[in-house]
Design a protein around this motif. Structure first.
Motif, short mmCIF file in Angstrom:
data_model
loop_
_atom_site.label_atom_id
_atom_site.label_comp_id
_atom_site.label_asym_id
_atom_site.label_seq_id
_atom_site.Cartn_x
_atom_site.Cartn_y
_atom_site.Cartn_z
N ASN A 133 0.82 -1.21 0.00
CA ASN A 133 0.00 0.00 0.00
C ASN A 133 0.85 1.26 0.00
O ASN A 133 0.36 2.35 0.25
N TYR A 134 2.13 1.10 -0.25
CA TYR A 134 3.06 2.22 -0.23
C TYR A 134 2.70 3.20 -1.32
O TYR A 134 2.30 2.77 -2.39
N PRO A 135 2.75 4.47 -1.15
CA PRO A 135 3.43 5.23 -0.10
C PRO A 135 2.58 5.59 1.10
O PRO A 135 3.00 6.39 1.92
N ALA A 182 21.97 7.68 -1.29
CA ALA A 182 21.32 7.19 -2.51
C ALA A 182 19.98 6.53 -2.19
O ALA A 182 19.00 6.72 -2.91
N MET A 183 19.92 5.77 -1.10
CA MET A 183 18.66 5.12 -0.71
C MET A 183 17.62 6.17 -0.32
O MET A 183 16.45 6.06 -0.69
N LEU A 184 18.05 7.18 0.41
CA LEU A 184 17.15 8.26 0.81
C LEU A 184 16.65 9.03 -0.42
O LEU A 184 15.47 9.37 -0.52
N PHE A 219 12.68 9.44 -1.66
CA PHE A 219 11.99 10.70 -1.94
C PHE A 219 11.53 10.80 -3.38
O PHE A 219 10.48 11.38 -3.66
N HIS A 220 12.26 10.22 -4.32
CA HIS A 220 11.78 10.19 -5.71
C HIS A 220 10.51 9.36 -5.81
O HIS A 220 9.58 9.73 -6.53
N LEU A 221 10.45 8.27 -5.10
CA LEU A 221 9.25 7.43 -5.10
C LEU A 221 8.08 8.17 -4.48
O LEU A 221 6.97 8.17 -5.03
N LEU A 222 8.30 8.83 -3.36
CA LEU A 222 7.23 9.60 -2.73
C LEU A 222 6.76 10.73 -3.64
O LEU A 222 5.56 10.96 -3.79
N GLU A 223 7.70 11.41 -4.26
CA GLU A 223 7.37 12.52 -5.15
C GLU A 223 6.50 12.07 -6.32
O GLU A 223 5.59 12.78 -6.74
N SER A 224 6.76 10.88 -6.83
CA SER A 224 5.98 10.39 -7.98
C SER A 224 4.52 10.13 -7.61
O SER A 224 3.67 10.10 -8.49
#
Length: 76
Positions: A21-23, A49-51, A55-60
């Motif tokens: 169910n992420y994010p 890099a992991m962080l 944040f790229h995933l959350l932003e999308s």
């Protein structure tokens, strides 16, 4: 251990810990009300890099933000 041997590790998926169910709960219905990330005092390149990927995933998934995204050091 040689190439002719292998080790198998037992694994049982724990559904509550998977990110199906992420994010959520960070972003719900495309909205965020802010987030605080506590960072280690010394951040390695791999951790950075992991962080960055997180944040790229959350932003999308983000359509609107009603809050701030903030990072603080653990010693603060």
């Amino acid at each position: 251990m040689t190439e002719n041997h292998c080790k198998t590790f037992g694994f049982v998926a724990i559904e509550d810990l998977l990110f199906s169910n992420y994010p959520y709960p960070f972003i719900e219905d495309g909205k965020s009300h802010g987030m605080l990330v506590v960072l280690p005092d010394k951040l390695s390149g791999q951790e950075f890099a992991m962080l960055e990927n997180l944040f790229h995933l959350l932003e999308s998934s983000l359509k609107r933000s009603d809050g701030e995204f903030e990072g603080v050091r653990g010693s603060e």
